[in-house]
Scaffold this motif. Sequence first.
Motif, PDB file in Angstrom:
ATOM      1  N   ALA A  36     -76.776 -47.061  58.632  1.00  0.00           N
ATOM      2  CA  ALA A  36     -77.370 -46.725  57.246  1.00  0.00           C
ATOM      3  C   ALA A  36     -76.615 -47.260  56.354  1.00  0.00           C
ATOM      4  CB  ALA A  36     -77.298 -45.070  57.055  1.00  0.00           C
ATOM      5  N   PHE A  37     -77.230 -47.456  55.195  1.00  0.00           N
ATOM      6  CA  PHE A  37     -76.426 -48.220  54.029  1.00  0.00           C
ATOM      7  C   PHE A  37     -76.108 -46.956  53.052  1.00  0.00           C
ATOM      8  CE2 PHE A  37     -77.925 -51.679  55.891  1.00  0.00           C
ATOM      9  CZ  PHE A  37     -76.708 -52.663  55.879  1.00  0.00           C
ATOM     10  N   ILE A  38     -75.038 -46.653  52.681  1.00  0.00           N
ATOM     11  CA  ILE A  38     -74.717 -45.670  51.604  1.00  0.00           C
ATOM     12  C   ILE A  38     -74.348 -46.045  50.634  1.00  0.00           C
ATOM     13  CG2 ILE A  38     -73.647 -43.331  51.218  1.00  0.00           C
ATOM     14  CD1 ILE A  38     -73.182 -42.962  54.174  1.00  0.00           C
ATOM     15  N   GLN A  39     -74.905 -45.769  49.282  1.00  0.00           N
ATOM     16  CA  GLN A  39     -74.276 -46.144  48.009  1.00  0.00           C
ATOM     17  C   GLN A  39     -73.702 -44.973  47.274  1.00  0.00           C
ATOM     18  OE1 GLN A  39     -77.184 -49.081  45.926  1.00  0.00           O
ATOM     19  NE2 GLN A  39     -78.429 -48.017  46.888  1.00  0.00           N
ATOM     20  N   VAL A  40     -72.364 -45.313  46.864  1.00  0.00           N
ATOM     21  CA  VAL A  40     -71.855 -44.188  46.049  1.00  0.00           C
ATOM     22  C   VAL A  40     -71.414 -44.436  44.626  1.00  0.00           C
ATOM     23  CG1 VAL A  40     -69.598 -42.835  46.472  1.00  0.00           C
ATOM     24  CG2 VAL A  40     -70.692 -43.842  48.154  1.00  0.00           C
ATOM     25  N   GLN A  41     -71.704 -43.549  43.736  1.00  0.00           N
ATOM     26  CA  GLN A  41     -71.207 -43.800  42.239  1.00  0.00           C
ATOM     27  C   GLN A  41     -69.923 -43.141  42.231  1.00  0.00           C
ATOM     28  OE1 GLN A  41     -73.810 -41.297  39.394  1.00  0.00           O
ATOM     29  NE2 GLN A  41     -74.801 -43.808  39.032  1.00  0.00           N
ATOM     30  N   LEU A  42     -69.125 -44.120  41.764  1.00  0.00           N
ATOM     31  CA  LEU A  42     -67.729 -43.619  41.608  1.00  0.00           C
ATOM     32  C   LEU A  42     -67.345 -43.825  40.162  1.00  0.00           C
ATOM     33  CD1 LEU A  42     -65.657 -45.006  44.520  1.00  0.00           C
ATOM     34  CD2 LEU A  42     -66.167 -42.987  44.317  1.00  0.00           C
ATOM     35  N   GLU A  43     -66.360 -43.006  39.499  1.00  0.00           N
ATOM     36  CA  GLU A  43     -65.503 -43.511  38.491  1.00  0.00           C
ATOM     37  C   GLU A  43     -64.603 -44.202  38.855  1.00  0.00           C
ATOM     38  OE1 GLU A  43     -66.927 -42.461  35.450  1.00  0.00           O
ATOM     39  OE2 GLU A  43     -68.231 -41.577  36.377  1.00  0.00           O
ATOM     40  N   GLU A  92     -58.424 -43.169  45.265  1.00  0.00           N
ATOM     41  CA  GLU A  92     -58.282 -41.855  46.208  1.00  0.00           C
ATOM     42  C   GLU A  92     -59.590 -42.438  47.449  1.00  0.00           C
ATOM     43  OE1 GLU A  92     -59.979 -37.386  46.993  1.00  0.00           O
ATOM     44  OE2 GLU A  92     -59.640 -38.248  45.021  1.00  0.00           O
ATOM     45  N   PHE A  93     -60.613 -42.966  46.802  1.00  0.00           N
ATOM     46  CA  PHE A  93     -61.712 -43.387  47.832  1.00  0.00           C
ATOM     47  C   PHE A  93     -61.299 -44.513  48.693  1.00  0.00           C
ATOM     48  CE2 PHE A  93     -65.449 -46.068  48.743  1.00  0.00           C
ATOM     49  CZ  PHE A  93     -66.206 -45.075  49.078  1.00  0.00           C
ATOM     50  N   TYR A  94     -60.676 -45.653  48.323  1.00  0.00           N
ATOM     51  CA  TYR A  94     -60.378 -46.677  49.080  1.00  0.00           C
ATOM     52  C   TYR A  94     -59.490 -46.282  50.367  1.00  0.00           C
ATOM     53  CZ  TYR A  94     -62.356 -49.937  45.947  1.00  0.00           C
ATOM     54  OH  TYR A  94     -63.214 -50.663  44.826  1.00  0.00           O
ATOM     55  N   PRO A  95     -58.440 -45.702  50.239  1.00  0.00           N
ATOM     56  CA  PRO A  95     -57.620 -45.240  51.530  1.00  0.00           C
ATOM     57  C   PRO A  95     -58.549 -44.190  52.406  1.00  0.00           C
ATOM     58  CG  PRO A  95     -56.294 -44.881  49.220  1.00  0.00           C
ATOM     59  CD  PRO A  95     -57.658 -45.388  49.204  1.00  0.00           C
ATOM     60  N   TYR A  96     -59.427 -43.348  51.863  1.00  0.00           N
ATOM     61  CA  TYR A  96     -60.242 -42.263  52.497  1.00  0.00           C
ATOM     62  C   TYR A  96     -61.029 -43.224  53.339  1.00  0.00           C
ATOM     63  CZ  TYR A  96     -63.544 -39.071  53.761  1.00  0.00           C
ATOM     64  OH  TYR A  96     -64.270 -38.000  54.140  1.00  0.00           O
ATOM     65  N   ILE A  97     -61.668 -44.183  52.738  1.00  0.00           N
ATOM     66  CA  ILE A  97     -62.892 -44.562  53.532  1.00  0.00           C
ATOM     67  C   ILE A  97     -62.374 -45.715  54.470  1.00  0.00           C
ATOM     68  CG2 ILE A  97     -63.589 -46.689  52.196  1.00  0.00           C
ATOM     69  CD1 ILE A  97     -65.839 -43.858  53.067  1.00  0.00           C
ATOM     70  N   GLN A  98     -61.204 -46.154  54.321  1.00  0.00           N
ATOM     71  CA  GLN A  98     -60.716 -47.270  55.296  1.00  0.00           C
ATOM     72  C   GLN A  98     -60.310 -46.427  56.717  1.00  0.00           C
ATOM     73  OE1 GLN A  98     -57.603 -49.083  52.887  1.00  0.00           O
ATOM     74  NE2 GLN A  98     -58.773 -50.530  51.993  1.00  0.00           N
ATOM     75  N   GLN A  99     -60.011 -45.055  56.487  1.00  0.00           N
ATOM     76  CA  GLN A  99     -59.517 -44.469  57.582  1.00  0.00           C
ATOM     77  C   GLN A  99     -60.876 -43.977  58.320  1.00  0.00           C
ATOM     78  OE1 GLN A  99     -59.036 -40.767  57.991  1.00  0.00           O
ATOM     79  NE2 GLN A  99     -60.110 -40.335  56.097  1.00  0.00           N
ATOM     80  N   ASN A 115     -66.473 -44.849  61.160  1.00  0.00           N
ATOM     81  CA  ASN A 115     -67.590 -45.110  61.238  1.00  0.00           C
ATOM     82  C   ASN A 115     -68.273 -46.227  60.125  1.00  0.00           C
ATOM     83  OD1 ASN A 115     -67.348 -42.146  62.359  1.00  0.00           O
ATOM     84  ND2 ASN A 115     -69.261 -42.774  63.199  1.00  0.00           N
ATOM     85  N   VAL A 116     -67.473 -46.216  59.315  1.00  0.00           N
ATOM     86  CA  VAL A 116     -67.447 -47.327  58.167  1.00  0.00           C
ATOM     87  C   VAL A 116     -67.434 -48.581  58.741  1.00  0.00           C
ATOM     88  CG1 VAL A 116     -67.128 -47.815  55.688  1.00  0.00           C
ATOM     89  CG2 VAL A 116     -67.114 -45.589  56.288  1.00  0.00           C
ATOM     90  N   ILE A 117     -68.569 -49.175  59.070  1.00  0.00           N
ATOM     91  CA  ILE A 117     -68.367 -50.509  59.320  1.00  0.00           C
ATOM     92  C   ILE A 117     -67.782 -51.527  58.215  1.00  0.00           C
ATOM     93  CG2 ILE A 117     -69.614 -52.607  60.002  1.00  0.00           C
ATOM     94  CD1 ILE A 117     -71.422 -50.755  61.675  1.00  0.00           C
ATOM     95  N   GLU A 118     -68.501 -51.346  56.904  1.00  0.00           N
ATOM     96  CA  GLU A 118     -67.909 -52.378  55.692  1.00  0.00           C
ATOM     97  C   GLU A 118     -68.299 -51.529  54.650  1.00  0.00           C
ATOM     98  OE1 GLU A 118     -68.642 -56.739  54.775  1.00  0.00           O
ATOM     99  OE2 GLU A 118     -70.754 -55.867  55.261  1.00  0.00           O
ATOM    100  N   CYS A 119     -67.317 -51.847  53.578  1.00  0.00           N
ATOM    101  CA  CYS A 119     -67.506 -51.119  52.312  1.00  0.00           C
ATOM    102  C   CYS A 119     -67.314 -52.291  51.083  1.00  0.00           C
ATOM    103  CB  CYS A 119     -66.581 -49.918  52.156  1.00  0.00           C
ATOM    104  SG  CYS A 119     -66.676 -48.985  50.470  1.00  0.00           S
ATOM    105  N   ILE A 137     -70.981 -49.848  48.291  1.00  0.00           N
ATOM    106  CA  ILE A 137     -71.847 -49.785  49.061  1.00  0.00           C
ATOM    107  C   ILE A 137     -71.158 -49.838  50.495  1.00  0.00           C
ATOM    108  CG2 ILE A 137     -72.657 -51.982  49.125  1.00  0.00           C
ATOM    109  CD1 ILE A 137     -75.536 -51.195  49.756  1.00  0.00           C
ATOM    110  N   MET A 138     -71.800 -48.976  51.499  1.00  0.00           N
ATOM    111  CA  MET A 138     -71.224 -48.848  52.785  1.00  0.00           C
ATOM    112  C   MET A 138     -72.176 -49.099  53.807  1.00  0.00           C
ATOM    113  SD  MET A 138     -68.447 -45.490  52.468  1.00  0.00           S
ATOM    114  CE  MET A 138     -69.949 -44.477  51.851  1.00  0.00           C
TER     115      MET A 138
END
Length: 156
Positions: free
Chosen positions: A65-72, A78-85, A88-92, A102-103
């Motif tokens: 799937a492709f997940i789009q996230v609306q961030l401030e 906070e988001f970048y370190p969280y998503i890097q670990q 299941n996230v192949i690319e962001c 978009i992930m």
Amino acid sequence: MDKIDRKIINLLQKNARASLKELSKECFISSPAIAARITKLERNGIITGYHTSVNMEKINFHVKAFIQVQLEPRQKQEFYPYIQQIPNVIECNCVTGDYSEIMEVVFPSTTDLDNFINTIQQRFGKTSTQIVFSTSVDHRGVKLAPAQDTVSSEKE
């Protein structure tokens, strides 16, 4: 980069396991010359790694799937370190538009995907998700056109 460097990159994008001998044969230069060029391409950050392509369904990751996230903007630290670990996230990617990220993700099931999306929404906010039915073009490199070798002549 000259036309030989471009040819090496094209060949390695097709098969990163190509031997120096195979590359040498295709480029009409010696194996040591190929090795030196590859080392220079790596040192200059043009070649950044070598990867294995895996059929995700055969290792029980059936949902892509492709997940789009609306961030401030303040949430990115906070988001970048969280998503890097999250494995299941192949690319962001940070993108323009209504959503800032978009992930591309893979999960064994839609239930696992749903749980992940719920976590993202609780921590970071609004999302939009597209589940992939099929892929008509898999990840691939960009074929480089041969460069025109130019000889510069200085006029005195």
